[in-house]
Design a protein around this motif. Sequence first.
Motif, mmCIF file in Angstrom:
data_model
loop_
_atom_site.group_PDB
_atom_site.id
_atom_site.type_symbol
_atom_site.label_atom_id
_atom_site.label_comp_id
_atom_site.label_asym_id
_atom_site.label_seq_id
_atom_site.Cartn_x
_atom_site.Cartn_y
_atom_site.Cartn_z
ATOM 1 N N GLN A 104 0.802 -1.216 0.000
ATOM 2 C CA GLN A 104 0.000 0.000 0.000
ATOM 3 C C GLN A 104 0.839 1.271 0.000
ATOM 4 O OE1 GLN A 104 -1.882 -1.961 3.051
ATOM 5 N NE2 GLN A 104 -3.850 -2.256 2.044
ATOM 6 N N SER A 105 2.151 1.155 0.265
ATOM 7 C CA SER A 105 3.015 2.330 0.106
ATOM 8 C C SER A 105 4.209 1.996 -0.766
ATOM 9 C CB SER A 105 3.500 2.853 1.451
ATOM 10 O OG SER A 105 3.005 2.100 2.509
ATOM 11 N N VAL A 106 3.981 1.164 -1.767
ATOM 12 C CA VAL A 106 5.105 0.661 -2.539
ATOM 13 C C VAL A 106 5.872 1.779 -3.240
ATOM 14 C CG1 VAL A 106 3.821 0.221 -4.674
ATOM 15 C CG2 VAL A 106 5.804 -1.162 -4.114
ATOM 16 N N ASN A 107 5.132 2.784 -3.689
ATOM 17 C CA ASN A 107 5.831 3.853 -4.409
ATOM 18 C C ASN A 107 6.787 4.629 -3.527
ATOM 19 O OD1 ASN A 107 4.706 3.485 -7.002
ATOM 20 N ND2 ASN A 107 2.775 4.293 -6.239
ATOM 21 N N ASP A 108 6.433 4.711 -2.245
ATOM 22 C CA ASP A 108 7.304 5.456 -1.337
ATOM 23 C C ASP A 108 8.589 4.706 -1.043
ATOM 24 O OD1 ASP A 108 4.435 6.490 0.607
ATOM 25 O OD2 ASP A 108 5.354 7.370 -1.177
ATOM 26 N N TYR A 109 8.483 3.380 -0.914
ATOM 27 C CA TYR A 109 9.637 2.639 -0.398
ATOM 28 C C TYR A 109 10.415 1.842 -1.426
ATOM 29 C CZ TYR A 109 7.672 3.785 4.121
ATOM 30 O OH TYR A 109 7.204 4.461 5.212
ATOM 31 N N PHE A 110 9.850 1.655 -2.604
ATOM 32 C CA PHE A 110 10.491 0.734 -3.526
ATOM 33 C C PHE A 110 11.924 1.103 -3.846
ATOM 34 C CE2 PHE A 110 11.285 -2.359 -6.553
ATOM 35 C CZ PHE A 110 11.750 -1.784 -7.725
ATOM 36 N N PHE A 111 12.153 2.377 -4.109
ATOM 37 C CA PHE A 111 13.487 2.736 -4.594
ATOM 38 C C PHE A 111 14.563 2.588 -3.528
ATOM 39 C CE2 PHE A 111 12.318 3.484 -8.766
ATOM 40 C CZ PHE A 111 11.064 4.066 -8.775
ATOM 41 N N GLU A 112 14.138 2.712 -2.253
ATOM 42 C CA GLU A 112 15.122 2.449 -1.183
ATOM 43 C C GLU A 112 15.467 0.974 -1.165
ATOM 44 O OE1 GLU A 112 12.747 5.473 1.760
ATOM 45 O OE2 GLU A 112 13.496 3.575 2.567
ATOM 46 N N ILE A 113 14.425 0.159 -1.246
ATOM 47 C CA ILE A 113 14.595 -1.294 -1.143
ATOM 48 C C ILE A 113 15.348 -1.837 -2.348
ATOM 49 C CG2 ILE A 113 13.340 -3.461 -1.056
ATOM 50 C CD1 ILE A 113 12.761 -2.169 1.407
ATOM 51 N N GLU A 114 15.089 -1.227 -3.498
ATOM 52 C CA GLU A 114 15.618 -1.773 -4.741
ATOM 53 C C GLU A 114 17.118 -2.017 -4.683
ATOM 54 O OE1 GLU A 114 15.214 0.798 -8.058
ATOM 55 O OE2 GLU A 114 15.377 -0.802 -9.530
ATOM 56 N N GLU A 115 17.815 -1.048 -4.056
ATOM 57 C CA GLU A 115 19.269 -1.187 -4.015
ATOM 58 C C GLU A 115 19.700 -2.419 -3.248
ATOM 59 O OE1 GLU A 115 20.326 2.498 -2.192
ATOM 60 O OE2 GLU A 115 19.109 3.588 -3.663
ATOM 61 N N GLN A 116 18.877 -2.788 -2.274
ATOM 62 C CA GLN A 116 19.273 -3.926 -1.450
ATOM 63 C C GLN A 116 18.864 -5.260 -2.053
ATOM 64 O OE1 GLN A 116 17.801 -3.245 2.570
ATOM 65 N NE2 GLN A 116 17.567 -1.087 2.007
ATOM 66 N N LEU A 117 18.179 -5.221 -3.170
ATOM 67 C CA LEU A 117 17.691 -6.466 -3.739
ATOM 68 C C LEU A 117 18.716 -7.104 -4.659
ATOM 69 C CD1 LEU A 117 13.963 -5.640 -4.554
ATOM 70 C CD2 LEU A 117 14.845 -7.131 -2.764
ATOM 71 N N ASP A 118 18.913 -8.385 -4.459
ATOM 72 C CA ASP A 118 19.833 -9.141 -5.296
ATOM 73 C C ASP A 118 19.038 -9.761 -6.431
ATOM 74 O OD1 ASP A 118 21.590 -10.898 -6.437
ATOM 75 O OD2 ASP A 118 22.260 -11.784 -4.540
ATOM 76 N N SER A 119 19.247 -9.263 -7.647
ATOM 77 C CA SER A 119 18.399 -9.729 -8.743
ATOM 78 C C SER A 119 18.709 -11.150 -9.179
ATOM 79 C CB SER A 119 18.489 -8.780 -9.939
ATOM 80 O OG SER A 119 19.834 -8.618 -10.313
ATOM 81 N N SER A 120 19.774 -11.730 -8.654
ATOM 82 C CA SER A 120 20.066 -13.104 -9.041
ATOM 83 C C SER A 120 19.283 -14.088 -8.179
ATOM 84 C CB SER A 120 21.560 -13.384 -8.906
ATOM 85 O OG SER A 120 21.933 -13.282 -7.543
ATOM 86 N N LYS A 121 18.865 -13.619 -7.026
ATOM 87 C CA LYS A 121 18.113 -14.508 -6.137
ATOM 88 C C LYS A 121 16.615 -14.358 -6.385
ATOM 89 C CE LYS A 121 20.922 -14.483 -1.916
ATOM 90 N NZ LYS A 121 20.804 -14.143 -0.467
ATOM 91 N N PRO A 122 15.854 -15.440 -6.241
ATOM 92 C CA PRO A 122 14.396 -15.305 -6.354
ATOM 93 C C PRO A 122 13.846 -14.472 -5.193
ATOM 94 C CG PRO A 122 15.012 -17.540 -5.711
ATOM 95 C CD PRO A 122 16.278 -16.831 -6.049
ATOM 96 N N ILE A 123 12.799 -13.742 -5.484
ATOM 97 C CA ILE A 123 12.125 -12.961 -4.452
ATOM 98 C C ILE A 123 10.827 -13.682 -4.088
ATOM 99 C CG2 ILE A 123 10.882 -10.818 -3.982
ATOM 100 C CD1 ILE A 123 12.851 -9.379 -5.738
ATOM 101 N N ILE A 124 10.583 -13.789 -2.800
ATOM 102 C CA ILE A 124 9.338 -14.418 -2.360
ATOM 103 C C ILE A 124 8.546 -13.398 -1.542
ATOM 104 C CG2 ILE A 124 8.306 -16.279 -1.005
ATOM 105 C CD1 ILE A 124 10.758 -17.940 -1.593
ATOM 106 N N THR A 125 7.383 -13.019 -2.050
ATOM 107 C CA THR A 125 6.547 -12.087 -1.298
ATOM 108 C C THR A 125 5.526 -12.884 -0.503
ATOM 109 O OG1 THR A 125 4.878 -11.859 -3.021
ATOM 110 C CG2 THR A 125 6.760 -10.365 -3.111
#
Lengths: 171, 170
Positions: free
Chosen positions: A99-120
Motif C-alpha cells: 500500500q506504500s510501494v511507491n514510497d519505499y520501492f526505490f530504497e529497497i531496490e538497491e538492497q535487492l539481489d536480482s540473481s536470487k528469487p524474491i518471495i513475497t
Amino acid sequence: MSENKKRIWILAFRQGLAFIVISAIVALAVNQFRPGRINIVGDWSAEARFRSDDGNLMVIAFEEARKLFESQDATFIDARPEGQYHQGHIKGAMSLPWQSVNDYFFEIEEQLDSSKPIITYCDGETCELSHELALFLKDMGFNNSRVLVNGWSLWLKAGLPVASDSDADEE
Amino acid sequence: MAVEKKHVRLILFHIARFFLGGVFVYASYDKILNPDVFAQAVFNYQILPDNLVNLAAIILPWLELIIGFCLIIGWWIPGAVVIVNGLLLVFISASFFNLARGLDVHCGCFSGGILGTTSTRFAILRDTFFLAVSFFLIYMVFFIEKKSDFQSVEFQNQFTQNFNILKERK
C-alpha cells in the motif's frame, strides 16, 4: 384493514420473488452472450488467482520456500503494512508494504539481489497484497518473483524463524 | 392542516423512491459493465462459498437495476420496497461482519484493526442512510392504514393508482 395489510405483504412477497427470478433470467442470458462474460461458477482457487499477466503461476509451494529460506537462496519480502511487519515477520524478510510501494520501492531496490528469487508474502488465503507486489516487482525487472500464499500464517504454524522489532535481528 | 401533513408525507415518499431508485440504477451500471471486477469484490468479502461468487456477481447488479427502475417508474412498489430493504440490510450486515473480523475487503487481507478503513466506514454510513430512506418507504407502503389518507390528497399519482389497483385485485 388488517386483511388489506396482509394482502399487501403477500403481494410484496410475490412481486419480490418475481423480481429475483426475472433478474436471474435476464442476468444469466445477458452474461451468456456478451463480450467479457464470466463463468457461472468461477475458479477462485489460489492457483487461478495468483498468476502473472502472461498466465504463469506465481505461487511457490511452502516446502520449496522453506528450502530456499534455509539455504538463504531467496529474498523474502513482507507485503503487509509496516505495523504488522514490526509486530512480527519472517526472519530476515524486508518490509515493502504494497500500500506504500511507491514510497519505499526505490530504497529497497538497491538492497535487492536480482540473481536470487524474491518471495513475497502476506497473511490469509485471499490476501492480494503479496500478489500485487510480486507482479509489480516482475514489472520492475525482478523476473523471479513468487508468491507464498498465506505466508505469514503458514510460517507461524510451522514454527519457522520469525523476528520482530523487539529482537536484535534486522537484515 | 391535517391534509397538509399527508401531502408532505406523500411528496417525501415520491422523492424517496426516485432517490433510492436512482441510487440503485447508478450503482448497478458499473457492476453490469465489469462483472469480473465485481466478482472479485464479492470474493473479497469472503462470505459466499467460492462456487456462488460468480452467480451472485452476475445476478445482483441486474436485480439492482430492475428494482431501481421500478422504484422510479412506480411499478410493483411493494415488492421493490421489500427487495430494496433486503439488499441494503444484506450489504450493511456484510460490511459490519467484515469490520468485526478485521477483513479489509479491498485487498482481501486481515488488517488487524477493527475500525476499518475510512472508505469502509463511509460506505457503512452511506448505506445506513439509504436504509433509513428505505425504512420510510416500507412505512409508507405497508403501514399507512387508511386508503382515505391518499384519496384526500389532490395529487393523483402513480402510487395512488397502484394502491387502488392492489385493493381491487382480490
